[in-house]
Write an enzyme that holds these catalytic residues in place. Structure first.
Site: not given
Ligand code: ADP
Ligand code: ASP
Ligand code: MG
Length: 814
Positions: A578, A608, A610, A612, A663, A666, A681
């Site tokens: 990002k 933003v 993942a 989606l 996971g 970050e 985001k």
């Protein structure tokens, strides 16, 4: 009668010569076998001559190498009982060769005549040795010195048949008067009327074979080489190239003139008038069909039959106001080049008559420049004409096909394909036969241009995507796994051939120009060279593949700083990192600008939510004319996971630890917990909605104690979470008392963005958000009251990898 010609690779060593014997032995007809020098020997001879003539003793070593090649081949091929005769003949020839080289060494000079004499030993020796081997193997074979049959002028280095009638009758007499089934002759070599050795030009053995075939009215001419025919493009540069089964003489001639080395261009002329078919066959795969060259056009064939190219081209142009309307300038220009024996590969003249521009072999540039400047000295001194302009390091690429003239739009297709792939075109020319469209391009772009054109014209729309992946941790390794699984599907259903060419982690990097095997990339990478981001970029850039995509799976700022380099070189960028899109606005907008300017998509869907489709949806809304009024969202899968699992039965520390281990955060969990990640985001969403915003304009009310925010490493950070557990418990109780849930919410409205922890009451769209899910509500002009909602898993390596994969496929469909 048949004529079979075997090229340098086909006779490069004893093993290969055995293959040749197996092919020749099956021939039922009377056969002339024309052979080249053992592969590489012509180059060695020229090299030895050059060294000797410049007083360089190194020529002796080159001579020894030549000697060794021939002696060892004899020893491997010919039974000991027959060896001595052959060895002594070859040694005595080699002695003469050595004396000639010595002569050049002492004089310190070499004439074209002596050079031809020296070079002729390649074919003389190979043909003699092969004939003796055939005889030893029991074939009905004999040897003939082709210098006694082919008579040329004294244009040493590239001699022309002096009088075809004489050469033809010498050949006919010879073959009519001997009964050997097989005659072995050296290609390439001939002799002048006076009897001096001459050569027919590099690659000229093909021509020797054609001259013999035409003279004896052969049934066919077979050119046996190291590839299975004449291909749609040079198979060494275009992996997808295919052998062309049938092709017309004219097309083959055009392809060979424009660089298809598999056939020496003059070869076709002698057989064409007799209608003798040429077959191009592979010595190493004799069963392959190969190519047949005949008069007949394959009517159902493709309009574009092949793509060829010539490297080492220079452009020379003559320009000036003094040229307009004055007759005779072009005549003088071309005459001067012709006198200097410079052959012109391509010509263009601007219709304004303001300039003439020709493409020539780069080796002729100095000569051409001097000759033209001398010729126009007077006009140049009056400044009516400018001195010759020279441009080097160019190449010509040509589309060839007999029926191209009947089809519109081919050149449009050619140039738009080159343009799309950022291949700069310097000059365009269409042959008057309309059998050829050529363009002069940069030499560095040849491979890319050939492959893009090949893809466009021959590959049934299969598009190749070349990936260069940085970061192969959680997300990167999942991505590689997904690509491996989907490769076949993508090729069959979406006509996309996805290849991973380069990968790197922070320690090593590895490239395979044919595509890295995704079964064992880990071990290949571990043995790769030391990782270096600049060198990674240089490699990607110098490979210069079409449809190159740089994929960043790291969270590194340094890596994100390299995007501009990629985009400026027309290399697309896909990233889940990002940092670039949430950096200062000028950087973000510059990257968007470069992407547009250089026609290289810059996609970051996974920045933003993942996998989606949030940014993609936003883009479609805007592209279709909608306007974003408000965005409300829970955008942190990590924070959602944390607050969904945190209660008075656990500790905040343990939940954050668990999120990190699984996971969901970050690598540095503070980036999530501090709200910075969410702020980035919403910033990206606001920017993609068309608002100019910077990160410091976003209100971020952190719930972390100041002391936790100030920590500088993960250990201290986790320690501070333990210390402040009571305050986290207080946060929980406060919400629970109101029957509300804690959610970290991002909001954008009226050009302003904020992020922070909120109490979400029962019944709210955000209340039932599970696990690490994300939710985004877009309120737009078209969705003013009931927002457009996107909801689903918004964190995790698998979904992030699939989001990156989706971006890659978007580029494939671009
Ligand atoms: P030989 O020594 O057998 O005469 P050459 O090296 O002269 O062989 O010619 C064969 C080579 O021509 C191939 O190995 C290939 O690299 C090159 N080549 C260039 N363009 C083409 C093409 N369109 N089709 C086939 N081969 C080509
Ligand atoms: N041996 C010569 C060359 O290398 C001729 C040929 O192979 O056709 O150019
Ligand atoms: Mg050749």
């Amino acid at each position: 009668m048949k004529v079979l010609k075997f090229g340098g690779t086909s006779v490069a060593n004893a093993n290969n010569i055995e293959l040749v014997k197996n092919i020749v032995k099956n021939s039922k007809n009377k056969t002339a076998v024309v052979v080249s020098a053992f592969g590489g020997v012509t180059d060695l001879l020229l090299n030895a001559a050059e060294l000797a003539s410049t007083h360089n003793k190194e020529y002796k070593n080159v001579f020894l190498k030549i000697e060794e090649r021939h002696i060892s081949t004899i020893k491997e091929l010919i039974p000991v009982s027959n060896q001595s005769k052959v060895l002594s003949k070859v040694k005595s020839e080699l002695n003469i060769l050595e004396t000639l080289l010595e002569g050049a060494f002492f004089i310190g000079e070499i004439t074209p005549k002596l050079s031809d004499k020296i070079v002729s030993y390649g074919e003389l020796l190979s043909s003699y040795i092969i004939s003796e081997y055939f005889i030893a193997e029991g074939l009905n074979a004999s040897y003939k010195d082709s210098r006694e049959l082919l008579k040329t002028n004294t244009n040493y280095g590239k001699a022309a048949i002096y009088n075809f009638e004489e050469t033809n009758s010498l050949i006919q007499n010879y073959f009519n008067n001997n009964n050997n089934q097989i005659t072995v002759l050296g290609g390439f070599i001939a002799s002048s009327i006076k009897g001096d050795s001459t050569t027919l030009g590099r690659g000229g053995s093909d021509y020797t074979a054609a001259i013999i075939a035409a003279a004896v009215d052969a049934k066919s001419l077979e050119i046996w080489t190291d590839v299975s025919g004449m291909y749609t493009a040079n198979p060494k540069l275009v992996k997808q190239a295919k052998a062309i089964e049938n092709i017309s003489y004219q097309e083959a001639m055009e392809l060979s003139h424009f660089g298809a080395k598999v056939l020496y261009p003059p070869t076709i002329q002698p057989v064409l008038s007799k209608g003798i078919p040429i077959a191009i066959k592979n010595t190493f795969n004799p069963d392959a069909i190969g190519t047949t060259i005949t008069k007949n056009l394959d009517k159902n064939g493709k309009t574009v039959r092949g793509i060829s190219h010539i490297e080492n081209i220079s452009l020379i142009s003559l320009e000036g106001s003094g040229m307009v309307g004055i007759p005779g300038i072009s005549k003088r220009f071309f005459e001067v080049l012709s006198l200097a024996q410079i052959s012109i590969v391509l010509i263009t003249q601007a219709s304004s008559e303001h300039s003439i521009c020709v493409a020539i072999d780069a080796n002729d540039v100095a000569l051409a420049e001097e000759a033209i400047n001398n010729e126009f000295e007077y006009e140049i001194s009056l400044k009516k004409i400018k001195p010759v302009l020279v441009e080097n390091d160019l190449a010509i690429i040509a589309l060839v096909g007999d029926s191209m003239k009947n089809h519109q739009g081919l050149s449009g297709k050619m140039f738009s394909t080159l343009g799309k792939n950022n291949v700069n075109i310097r000059v365009i020319a269409q042959g008057s036969s309309e059998r050829n469209i050529s363009a002069v391009i940069d030499k560095a772009d040849v491979k890319k241009a050939l492959n893009s054109l090949h893809e466009k014209f021959f590959e049934e729309n299969i598009k190749q995507l070349n990936l260069f992946i940085m970061g192969v941790g959680n997300v990167g390794s999942k991505l590689l796994h997904q690509i491996k699984q989907q490769k076949k599907y993508l090729k069959e259903n979406l006509k996309l051939n996805v290849r991973v060419i380069g990968i790197s982690n922070s320690r090593t990097m590895f490239f395979d120009e044919d595509g890295i095997s995704l079964k064992n990339w880990e071990s290949l990478l571990s043995k790769g060279e030391k990782a270096n981001k600049e060198q990674f970029f240089s490699k990607v850039n110098s490979l210069n593949y079409r449809n190159s995509i740089f994929v960043d799976n790291t969270a590194s700022e340094v890596v994100s700083n390299t995007y501009a380099d990629y985009l400026s070189n027309s290399i697309s960028v896909v990233t889940c990192n990002k940092i670039a899109c949430s950096s200062v606005y000028t950087n973000y907008s510059r990257l968007k600008y470069l992407a547009q300017k250089y026609n290289a998509p810059f996609l970051f869907e996974t920045n933003v939510g993942a996998g989606l489709p949030i940014i993609d949806t936003l883009k479609h809304l805007i592209a279709s004319g909608d306007k974003i009024l408000k965005i409300q969202a829970v955008l942190s899968g990590s924070l959602n996971f944390v607050f969904n699992n945190f209660s008075n039965k656990t500790t905040f520390h343990d939940i954050v630890k668990q999120a990190q281990e699984e996971g969901y955060t970050e690598p540095d969990p503070k980036i999530d917990l501090s709200g910075i990640d969410v702020a980035r985001k919403i910033l990206i969403l606001a920017r993609e909605s068309g608002y100019k915003l910077d990160i410091d304009e976003i209100t971020n009310k952190s719930f972390l104690p100041e002391e936790s925010l100030q920590t500088t490493n993960n250990n201290d950070f986790f320690a501070s979470l333990i210390k402040f557990e009571p305050s986290f418990q207080e946060m929980y109780t406060e919400a629970a008392n109101k029957d509300a849930k804690l959610k970290y919410v991002a909001q954008f409205e009226d050009g302003k963005a904020s992020v922070g922890l909120q109490h979400i009451p029962k019944g709210h769209d955000f209340y039932n958000l599970e696990g690490s899910d994300n939710i985004v509500l877009f309120f737009t002009e078209r969705y003013p009251n009931q927002p457009l909602i996107i909801k689903g898993a918004g964190a995790g390596a698998d979904v992030t990898a699939s989001g990156i994969f989706a971006d890659i496929i978007r580029i494939g469909n671009f």
